[in-house]
Scaffold this motif. Structure first.
Motif, mmCIF file in Angstrom:
data_model
loop_
_atom_site.group_PDB
_atom_site.id
_atom_site.type_symbol
_atom_site.label_atom_id
_atom_site.label_comp_id
_atom_site.label_asym_id
_atom_site.label_seq_id
_atom_site.Cartn_x
_atom_site.Cartn_y
_atom_site.Cartn_z
ATOM 1 N N VAL A 166 35.718 45.389 50.170
ATOM 2 C CA VAL A 166 36.193 44.008 50.279
ATOM 3 C C VAL A 166 35.949 43.338 48.931
ATOM 4 O O VAL A 166 34.828 43.355 48.420
ATOM 5 C CB VAL A 166 35.435 43.251 51.394
ATOM 6 C CG1 VAL A 166 35.849 41.793 51.422
ATOM 7 C CG2 VAL A 166 35.672 43.905 52.724
ATOM 8 N N HIS A 167 37.005 42.762 48.360
ATOM 9 C CA HIS A 167 36.878 42.067 47.076
ATOM 10 C C HIS A 167 36.770 40.565 47.330
ATOM 11 O O HIS A 167 37.584 39.987 48.046
ATOM 12 C CB HIS A 167 38.079 42.363 46.181
ATOM 13 C CG HIS A 167 38.012 41.659 44.875
ATOM 14 N ND1 HIS A 167 37.142 42.048 43.883
ATOM 15 C CD2 HIS A 167 38.674 40.573 44.409
ATOM 16 C CE1 HIS A 167 37.291 41.228 42.852
ATOM 17 N NE2 HIS A 167 38.209 40.327 43.153
ATOM 18 N N LEU A 168 35.779 39.941 46.729
ATOM 19 C CA LEU A 168 35.556 38.503 46.849
ATOM 20 C C LEU A 168 35.667 37.892 45.453
ATOM 21 O O LEU A 168 34.787 38.095 44.615
ATOM 22 C CB LEU A 168 34.173 38.220 47.448
ATOM 23 C CG LEU A 168 33.831 38.958 48.746
ATOM 24 C CD1 LEU A 168 32.378 38.747 49.126
ATOM 25 C CD2 LEU A 168 34.739 38.518 49.859
ATOM 26 N N PRO A 169 36.748 37.156 45.170
ATOM 27 C CA PRO A 169 36.926 36.577 43.825
ATOM 28 C C PRO A 169 35.930 35.461 43.566
ATOM 29 O O PRO A 169 35.528 34.733 44.475
ATOM 30 C CB PRO A 169 38.359 36.065 43.846
ATOM 31 C CG PRO A 169 38.684 35.872 45.288
ATOM 32 C CD PRO A 169 37.859 36.857 46.061
ATOM 33 N N TRP A 170 35.540 35.302 42.298
ATOM 34 C CA TRP A 170 34.538 34.297 41.929
ATOM 35 C C TRP A 170 34.963 32.886 42.328
ATOM 36 O O TRP A 170 34.147 32.086 42.766
ATOM 37 C CB TRP A 170 34.269 34.324 40.426
ATOM 38 C CG TRP A 170 33.485 35.493 39.956
ATOM 39 C CD1 TRP A 170 33.906 36.432 39.062
ATOM 40 C CD2 TRP A 170 32.156 35.853 40.310
ATOM 41 N NE1 TRP A 170 32.916 37.367 38.864
ATOM 42 C CE2 TRP A 170 31.829 37.029 39.606
ATOM 43 C CE3 TRP A 170 31.199 35.318 41.163
ATOM 44 C CZ2 TRP A 170 30.600 37.658 39.724
ATOM 45 C CZ3 TRP A 170 29.969 35.942 41.282
ATOM 46 C CH2 TRP A 170 29.684 37.097 40.573
ATOM 47 N N GLY A 171 36.232 32.551 42.173
ATOM 48 C CA GLY A 171 36.686 31.193 42.419
ATOM 49 C C GLY A 171 36.462 30.714 43.851
ATOM 50 O O GLY A 171 36.256 29.529 44.089
ATOM 51 N N ALA A 172 36.509 31.619 44.815
ATOM 52 C CA ALA A 172 36.360 31.248 46.220
ATOM 53 C C ALA A 172 34.984 31.586 46.782
ATOM 54 O O ALA A 172 34.687 31.286 47.929
ATOM 55 C CB ALA A 172 37.429 31.948 47.052
ATOM 56 N N LEU A 173 34.132 32.194 45.976
ATOM 57 C CA LEU A 173 32.866 32.730 46.478
ATOM 58 C C LEU A 173 31.748 31.694 46.468
ATOM 59 O O LEU A 173 31.536 31.000 45.472
ATOM 60 C CB LEU A 173 32.447 33.930 45.619
ATOM 61 C CG LEU A 173 31.207 34.690 46.056
ATOM 62 C CD1 LEU A 173 31.398 35.295 47.435
ATOM 63 C CD2 LEU A 173 30.887 35.779 45.048
ATOM 64 N N ARG A 174 31.040 31.625 47.578
ATOM 65 C CA ARG A 174 29.839 30.796 47.679
ATOM 66 C C ARG A 174 28.677 31.731 47.996
ATOM 67 O O ARG A 174 28.722 32.469 48.975
ATOM 68 C CB ARG A 174 30.017 29.754 48.786
ATOM 69 C CG ARG A 174 28.978 28.659 48.724
ATOM 70 C CD ARG A 174 29.271 27.544 49.692
ATOM 71 N NE ARG A 174 29.222 28.073 51.052
ATOM 72 C CZ ARG A 174 29.997 27.684 52.038
ATOM 73 N NH1 ARG A 174 30.916 26.776 51.841
ATOM 74 N NH2 ARG A 174 29.878 28.200 53.236
#
Length: 138
Positions: free
Chosen positions: A72-80
């Motif tokens: 699963v890829h979690l992009p920095w812009g949406a990651l908390r």
């Protein structure tokens, strides 16, 4: 940067699982079922640890979390990134939470990883992830 279960813990689990497997022949029929089930569970954890290495990896475009079903890829812009502390039965635990939900109706991704999954303290991993985030506001 990458984080995975510690190799020594995985090796210790393998030894325990093999010991339980050998112990199956020493117990009565009901004990064989119980000890055999325990051996299967412990050995399944060993296989999981070996298949999902590295468990968490961070790069310039975001964070990748490896699961049995894929990455699963979690992009920095949406990651908390956050750390949650809980107390159950007198034992304190910390988990790393990676969340991509941005609103009430957003079906984001929530990933919760503990110390065993990461092979390190979740607070330390959170600190390092925040330091790697290029979108972080100062």
């Amino acid at each position: 940067m990458t984080w995975s279960p510690r190799a020594a813990e995985t090796a210790a689990l393998a030894v325990v699982g093999l010991g339980l497997t050998l112990g199956v022949v020493l117990v009565d029929p009901l004990g064989r079922v119980l000890v055999g089930a325990g051996a299967l569970l412990v050995l399944a954890l060993v296989v999981r640890d070996l298949l999902i290495r590295p468990r968490l990896s961070a790069g310039p475009d975001g964070v990748d979390v490896r699961r049995l079903t894929g990455v699963v890829h979690l992009p920095w812009g949406a990651l908390r990134v956050s750390v949650r502390e809980s107390r159950r039965l007198g034992v304190r635990g910390r988990t790393l939470e990676l969340d991509t939900a941005t609103g009430v109706d957003d079906d984001g991704v929530l990933v919760v990883l503990g110390r065993r999954d990461l092979g390190a303290d979740p607070g330390e991993v959170a600190r390092r992830l925040r330091g790697l985030d290029p979108t972080r506001r100062l």
